[in-house]
Design a protein around this motif. Structure first.
Motif: not given
Length: 304
Positions: A105, A107-109, A112
């Motif tokens: 994950n 890419s999510e970090t 954000n």
């Protein structure tokens, strides 16, 4: 047309009730009614059908609803960008990650972080273990998400452990071990290996891997070498050999890949993922990334 009028309109359009909209906005119903009336007069069209029992959007109101949301969103984004620019958090951040870690994950970090600091320019590099650490030392990268092998003697590099990932044996669906629910590393003896590392020992990579096989009582029969995860998985699916991969890669394996990931039993059968950066390299954007995401991730497994 005022931003407040758009906010009042959207509240009524969502609630379809002037009283509830007023409560949501913490204003009087009269104030809401007056702002909606002024908006309708400015637009020259009615936005709501009003009766004693119900409130409904007119065709014009339905059309305007979507545009009003977009206008508010753009306004909010503009305000946030202005605030970020005013804080001084502008600059750049060059981020590297070990091949295969894009399946986590991460890419999510990063998304954000970019949303919070849109004025920090981001660039990304996907590399092997040695290449990433070399890039830190040469100041080509600010921070890397990489596998740890032996950084204790690297005085110029600072790092923090983010997570330990269990190691999996990835085999083709026709492999003799494919029916197993778990194995010991020693069970792999006699089977060919698809190796995913380049034979460089500067950071202890080759030594660590060799020692793990030695403890299991054998050295691997390497039949194929690639530093690309997708090619390695293809080689495994073809039946050339098995591969040893961490769960941040194997968790995304599907039936279409024609391979199976089998847990390897053993306390040391894992890979350690670290965030690493140059100790004496001052970059305000890097410090912000460390404070907001990397250090919390160490405690909460935000990056996994």
């Amino acid at each position: 047309m005022q931003i407040r009028q758009l906010e009042y309109f959207l509240a009524v359009s969502e609630q379809l009730n002037f009283t509830k909209a007023a409560r949501q906005l913490y204003v009087s119903q009269t104030a809401v009614s007056l702002q909606i009336k002024a908006l309708e007069e400015e637009l020259g069209v009615p936005l709501f059908f009003r009766t004693n029992r119900r409130v409904e959007l007119t065709p014009a109101g339905k059309s305007f609803q979507e545009d009003a949301r977009a206008i508010l969103k753009r306004t909010q984004d503009a305000v946030e960008r202005a605030r970020q620019a005013d804080t001084g958090f502008t600059g750049y951040l060059n981020i590297g990650f070990v091949k295969g870690f894009e399946k986590s994950n991460l890419s999510e970090t990063l998304a954000n972080f970019h949303a919070k600091y849109p004025n920090i320019s981001l660039s990304f590099v996907r590399e092997n273990v040695s290449g990433l650490y070399d890039a830190i030392l040469s100041r080509n990268l600010d921070i890397v998400f990489n596998l740890q092998y032996s950084l204790d003697d690297m005085e110029d590099i600072d790092f923090i452990t983010l997570r330990h990932y269990p190691l999996m044996a990835v085999v083709s669906t026709s492999h003799p071990l494919a029916h197993k629910t778990s194995i010991h590393r020693s069970d792999l003896k006699g089977y060919p290996l698809v190796d995913i590392v380049q034979r460089k020992d500067k950071y202890g990579e080759a030594t660590t891997i060799t020692n793990a096989f030695t403890r299991a009582g054998f050295l691997p029969d390497i039949q194929y070498v690639s530093d690309d995860i997708e090619i390695s998985l293809l080689a495994v699916a073809t039946g050339i050999g098995y591969a040893l991969l961490p769960t941040y890669i194997t968790d995304s394996i599907t039936a279409r890949d024609k391979v199976i990931a089998i847990p390897i039993i053993g306390e040391e059968e894992e890979m350690t993922l670290v965030a690493a950066w140059l100790k004496e390299y001052s970059n305000p954007a890097l410090q912000k990334f460390l404070d907001d995401y990397v250090y919390p991730a160490c405690q909460q497994n935000i990056i996994s």
